[in-house]
Write a protein that holds these residues in place. Structure first.
Motif, PDB file in Angstrom:
ATOM      1  N   LYS A  56       0.845  -1.194   0.000  1.00 43.57           N
ATOM      2  CA  LYS A  56       0.000   0.000   0.000  1.00 43.57           C
ATOM      3  C   LYS A  56       0.880   1.244   0.000  1.00 43.57           C
ATOM      4  O   LYS A  56       1.968   1.226   0.557  1.00 43.57           O
ATOM      5  CB  LYS A  56      -0.796   0.050   1.308  1.00 43.57           C
ATOM      6  CG  LYS A  56      -2.112  -0.671   1.304  1.00 43.57           C
ATOM      7  CD  LYS A  56      -2.779  -0.361   2.663  1.00 43.57           C
ATOM      8  CE  LYS A  56      -3.913  -1.261   3.024  1.00 43.57           C
ATOM      9  NZ  LYS A  56      -5.066  -1.376   2.265  1.00 43.57           N
ATOM     10  N   CYS A  57       0.367   2.351  -0.563  1.00 47.71           N
ATOM     11  CA  CYS A  57       1.090   3.618  -0.477  1.00 47.71           C
ATOM     12  C   CYS A  57       1.212   4.009   1.001  1.00 47.71           C
ATOM     13  O   CYS A  57       0.246   3.950   1.746  1.00 47.71           O
ATOM     14  CB  CYS A  57       0.331   4.703  -1.231  1.00 47.71           C
ATOM     15  SG  CYS A  57       1.025   6.335  -0.917  1.00 47.71           S
ATOM     16  N   ARG A  58       2.430   4.424   1.405  1.00 51.88           N
ATOM     17  CA  ARG A  58       2.647   4.700   2.824  1.00 51.88           C
ATOM     18  C   ARG A  58       2.228   6.120   3.225  1.00 51.88           C
ATOM     19  O   ARG A  58       2.291   6.463   4.388  1.00 51.88           O
ATOM     20  CB  ARG A  58       4.093   4.405   3.209  1.00 51.88           C
ATOM     21  CG  ARG A  58       4.396   2.919   3.083  1.00 51.88           C
ATOM     22  CD  ARG A  58       5.770   2.530   3.584  1.00 51.88           C
ATOM     23  NE  ARG A  58       6.138   1.273   2.960  1.00 51.88           N
ATOM     24  CZ  ARG A  58       6.825   1.178   1.824  1.00 51.88           C
ATOM     25  NH1 ARG A  58       7.274   2.270   1.223  1.00 51.88           N
ATOM     26  NH2 ARG A  58       7.076  -0.002   1.308  1.00 51.88           N
ATOM     27  N   ILE A  59       1.799   6.932   2.268  1.00 55.31           N
ATOM     28  CA  ILE A  59       1.182   8.207   2.675  1.00 55.31           C
ATOM     29  C   ILE A  59      -0.341   8.107   2.612  1.00 55.31           C
ATOM     30  O   ILE A  59      -1.023   8.345   3.592  1.00 55.31           O
ATOM     31  CB  ILE A  59       1.708   9.403   1.837  1.00 55.31           C
ATOM     32  CG1 ILE A  59       3.133   9.764   2.283  1.00 55.31           C
ATOM     33  CG2 ILE A  59       0.794  10.633   2.018  1.00 55.31           C
ATOM     34  CD1 ILE A  59       3.731  10.980   1.610  1.00 55.31           C
ATOM     35  N   CYS A  60      -0.906   7.712   1.464  1.00 52.57           N
ATOM     36  CA  CYS A  60      -2.368   7.804   1.325  1.00 52.57           C
ATOM     37  C   CYS A  60      -3.083   6.462   1.437  1.00 52.57           C
ATOM     38  O   CYS A  60      -4.302   6.414   1.347  1.00 52.57           O
ATOM     39  CB  CYS A  60      -2.723   8.519   0.024  1.00 52.57           C
ATOM     40  SG  CYS A  60      -2.577   7.477  -1.449  1.00 52.57           S
ATOM     41  N   ARG A  61      -2.310   5.371   1.616  1.00 49.71           N
ATOM     42  CA  ARG A  61      -2.874   4.022   1.817  1.00 49.71           C
ATOM     43  C   ARG A  61      -3.545   3.436   0.578  1.00 49.71           C
ATOM     44  O   ARG A  61      -4.236   2.419   0.672  1.00 49.71           O
ATOM     45  CB  ARG A  61      -3.895   3.982   2.982  1.00 49.71           C
ATOM     46  CG  ARG A  61      -3.485   4.711   4.233  1.00 49.71           C
ATOM     47  CD  ARG A  61      -2.457   3.958   5.010  1.00 49.71           C
ATOM     48  NE  ARG A  61      -2.188   4.596   6.288  1.00 49.71           N
ATOM     49  CZ  ARG A  61      -1.004   4.590   6.888  1.00 49.71           C
ATOM     50  NH1 ARG A  61       0.009   3.971   6.325  1.00 49.71           N
ATOM     51  NH2 ARG A  61      -0.839   5.170   8.046  1.00 49.71           N
ATOM     52  N   ASN A  62      -3.397   4.087  -0.556  1.00 46.75           N
ATOM     53  CA  ASN A  62      -3.907   3.524  -1.807  1.00 46.75           C
ATOM     54  C   ASN A  62      -3.231   2.176  -2.059  1.00 46.75           C
ATOM     55  O   ASN A  62      -2.023   2.048  -1.909  1.00 46.75           O
ATOM     56  CB  ASN A  62      -3.574   4.528  -2.930  1.00 46.75           C
ATOM     57  CG  ASN A  62      -3.737   3.944  -4.325  1.00 46.75           C
ATOM     58  OD1 ASN A  62      -4.580   3.068  -4.551  1.00 46.75           O
ATOM     59  ND2 ASN A  62      -2.926   4.418  -5.256  1.00 46.75           N
ATOM     60  N   ASP A  63      -4.002   1.138  -2.435  1.00 44.19           N
ATOM     61  CA  ASP A  63      -3.323  -0.142  -2.662  1.00 44.19           C
ATOM     62  C   ASP A  63      -3.093  -0.455  -4.142  1.00 44.19           C
ATOM     63  O   ASP A  63      -2.783  -1.582  -4.499  1.00 44.19           O
ATOM     64  CB  ASP A  63      -3.981  -1.303  -1.905  1.00 44.19           C
ATOM     65  CG  ASP A  63      -5.470  -1.356  -2.120  1.00 44.19           C
ATOM     66  OD1 ASP A  63      -5.937  -0.670  -3.047  1.00 44.19           O
ATOM     67  OD2 ASP A  63      -6.151  -2.059  -1.349  1.00 44.19           O
ATOM     68  N   PHE A 118       5.186   3.714  -7.905  1.00 46.27           N
ATOM     69  CA  PHE A 118       4.611   5.067  -7.930  1.00 46.27           C
ATOM     70  C   PHE A 118       3.157   4.969  -7.499  1.00 46.27           C
ATOM     71  O   PHE A 118       2.444   4.064  -7.911  1.00 46.27           O
ATOM     72  CB  PHE A 118       4.708   5.606  -9.369  1.00 46.27           C
ATOM     73  CG  PHE A 118       3.892   6.836  -9.631  1.00 46.27           C
ATOM     74  CD1 PHE A 118       4.246   8.055  -9.064  1.00 46.27           C
ATOM     75  CD2 PHE A 118       2.768   6.794 -10.462  1.00 46.27           C
ATOM     76  CE1 PHE A 118       3.500   9.202  -9.299  1.00 46.27           C
ATOM     77  CE2 PHE A 118       2.007   7.933 -10.714  1.00 46.27           C
ATOM     78  CZ  PHE A 118       2.382   9.142 -10.128  1.00 46.27           C
ATOM     79  N   CYS A 119       2.716   5.901  -6.650  1.00 45.86           N
ATOM     80  CA  CYS A 119       1.311   5.940  -6.247  1.00 45.86           C
ATOM     81  C   CYS A 119       0.601   7.003  -7.074  1.00 45.86           C
ATOM     82  O   CYS A 119       0.858   8.197  -6.892  1.00 45.86           O
ATOM     83  CB  CYS A 119       1.162   6.261  -4.769  1.00 45.86           C
ATOM     84  SG  CYS A 119      -0.558   6.572  -4.309  1.00 45.86           S
ATOM     85  N   PRO A 120      -0.285   6.596  -7.984  1.00 41.64           N
ATOM     86  CA  PRO A 120      -0.964   7.589  -8.814  1.00 41.64           C
ATOM     87  C   PRO A 120      -1.946   8.453  -8.021  1.00 41.64           C
ATOM     88  O   PRO A 120      -2.308   9.536  -8.475  1.00 41.64           O
ATOM     89  CB  PRO A 120      -1.702   6.738  -9.860  1.00 41.64           C
ATOM     90  CG  PRO A 120      -1.798   5.376  -9.285  1.00 41.64           C
ATOM     91  CD  PRO A 120      -0.688   5.217  -8.282  1.00 41.64           C
ATOM     92  N   ALA A 121      -2.329   8.015  -6.825  1.00 39.40           N
ATOM     93  CA  ALA A 121      -3.308   8.809  -6.053  1.00 39.40           C
ATOM     94  C   ALA A 121      -2.676  10.039  -5.402  1.00 39.40           C
ATOM     95  O   ALA A 121      -3.213  11.139  -5.498  1.00 39.40           O
ATOM     96  CB  ALA A 121      -3.981   7.925  -5.000  1.00 39.40           C
ATOM     97  N   CYS A 122      -1.517   9.887  -4.743  1.00 33.96           N
ATOM     98  CA  CYS A 122      -0.916  11.052  -4.064  1.00 33.96           C
ATOM     99  C   CYS A 122       0.408  11.479  -4.701  1.00 33.96           C
ATOM    100  O   CYS A 122       0.952  12.520  -4.353  1.00 33.96           O
ATOM    101  CB  CYS A 122      -0.727  10.777  -2.572  1.00 33.96           C
ATOM    102  SG  CYS A 122       0.621   9.649  -2.197  1.00 33.96           S
ATOM    103  N   GLY A 123       0.969  10.658  -5.588  1.00 30.77           N
ATOM    104  CA  GLY A 123       2.199  11.033  -6.276  1.00 30.77           C
ATOM    105  C   GLY A 123       3.474  10.533  -5.612  1.00 30.77           C
ATOM    106  O   GLY A 123       4.579  10.824  -6.065  1.00 30.77           O
TER     107      GLY A 123
END
Ligand code: ZN
Length: 418
Positions: A3-10, A46-51
């Protein structure tokens, strides 16, 4: 995929897989050369939700940071960087003498020494036992611990709140970023300012600095995800500045959400710049990955052709990043005779994965190899001056990043003229 470690997007997207790699700072002694070396996956997503750009796999920090070989004061460039940094922080944010400045990841106290000289009180927080002792011995009080909400609470009780909190080249080392924000909030005076420096992703991408990717660096920051991170923790970034260290870094100025520091234009300007560079979209990372593959082929081809002509090649600098480059490009003892480094803690050891001996820098002059591959390319100006005799005798540097180039004696005139 994590998961993204800032916004938790998986739904993070992998774009660069460097594969199983030994830890970049796990230099080996002679006895360890024949034992199997532990490796860990080194893949970037790369997390497309928060960058946020981040490593997929996290190595436990106690494996990496309890005994640490990177010493800030070894480099002239870092010493003068921190001297200027100390001056700025004091002029801008400290109002009376004797206010408290706390730095976490304070290394050997390179910044805090400069702050002390200017009359402020200081406290370091440093997880590496060897560095914390060294700083304390030199008169810079240092808690030997990781920076987290628990340590911050203890430090505040013992020493009071920080007027300035500082963390340099260290945010990317800490897995739980939300905890860093909580810790910062807990330790910072209501009107205090936290100043963080992070290597800047825009420079990493633009200059092909893929070698800054290693297990210690869990994150490759642009401004946008950091804004989100601090906002989630009731803090805010009110100013930002680009600084030249570590291949190009960002200095962020952060405060409590309600503190009286107006938002500066620098923040909105940089966000717009990032957007126009495509840093918040996955295409930028796909082309970065292709550029790394091209760089690999070019450098390998150059070294191969030099070796075929009988050239003797050494390397300068044994920074962690050098090990990413050597391991990922498959360059080892068949090509490089030795790596020269000023840090006595590394001399006598061997590079992880590639097992090249690390020797004192005077070996460059005593052996006068035909070429020296500069692994510490971010200090190239300093190295050129320090090794001018090698160049004057006809030696040649190969600077691998952003694209391989050969540097000869003529660079001396240009460097001295600056
Ligand atoms: Zn995210």
């Amino acid at each position: 995929m994590s998961k993204c470690r800032i916004c938790r997007n998986d739904h993070t997207q992998a774009f660069l897989k460097l594969g199983p790699t030994p830890l970049a700072n796990s230099f080996l002694n002679l006895d360890q050369l024949n034992s199997p070396e532990p490796t860990y996956p080194l893949d970037v997503v790369f997390c497309p939700a928060c960058g946020l750009v981040q490593l997929d796999h996290v190595v436990p920090p106690t494996v990496m940071f309890r005994n640490y070989l990177y010493v800030s004061s070894t480099s002239d460039t870092m010493r003068s960087h921190f001297a200027a940094y100390a001056g700025e922080v004091i002029d801008r944010f400290l109002t009376v003498p004797d206010q408290l400045v706390i730095e976490f990841g304070s290394n050997d106290g390179c910044l805090l020494r400069e702050i002390q000289k200017r009359g402020a009180r200081t406290l370091g927080i440093e997880p590496a036992t060897n560095l914390a002792l060294r700083a304390t011995d030199a008169g810079i009080e240092t808690l030997n611990d990781f920076f987290c909400l628990r340590t911050a609470t203890v430090a505040r009780e013992r020493f009071g709140p920080a007027k300035v909190l500082s963390g340099n080249n260290v945010l990317a080392h800490i897995e739980d970023l939300h905890d860093v924000v909580k810790a910062s909030k807990a330790i910072l005076d209501p009107a205090g300012v936290a100043v963080f420096e992070v290597p800047y992703l825009a420079e990493t991408i633009r200059n092909n600095e893929f070698d800054t990717i290693y297990h210690e660096h869990l994150y490759y920051f642009s401004l946008k995800p950091l804004m989100r991170l601090f906002q989630d923790g009731a803090m805010r970034v009110f100013d930002v500045k680009r600084v030249p260290v570590h291949g190009g870094s960002l200095r962020l100025y952060v405060t409590h959400a309600e503190a009286p520091y107006p938002l500066q234009d620098s923040v909105t300007r940089l966000l717009a710049e990032e957007e126009s560079q495509g840093l918040h979209h996955s295409d930028a990372y796909k082309s970065f990955s292709q550029n790394v593959a091209t760089l690999r082929e070019r450098l390998r081809e150059l070294l191969r052709s030099l070796k075929n002509k009988g050239a003797r090649i050494a390397a300068y600098g044994a920074p962690a990043k050098g090990n990413t480059l050597l391991n990922h490009f498959g360059i080892g003892r068949e090509t490089i005779d030795f790596v020269a480094d000023r840090n006595p803690l590394k001399q006598g050891l061997y590079t992880p994965g590639t097992h090249i001996p690390v020797v004192p820098v005077d070996r460059i002059l005593s052996e006068q190899p035909d070429f020296v591959l500069v692994l510490a390319w971010n200090f190239i100006d300093e190295i050129v001056l320090q090794q001018c005799e090698y160049l004057k005798r006809g030696g040649l540097f190969i600077v691998p990043i952003p694209t391989p180039r050969v540097v000869d004696e003529s660079v001396l005139e240009r460097t001295e003229a600056r």
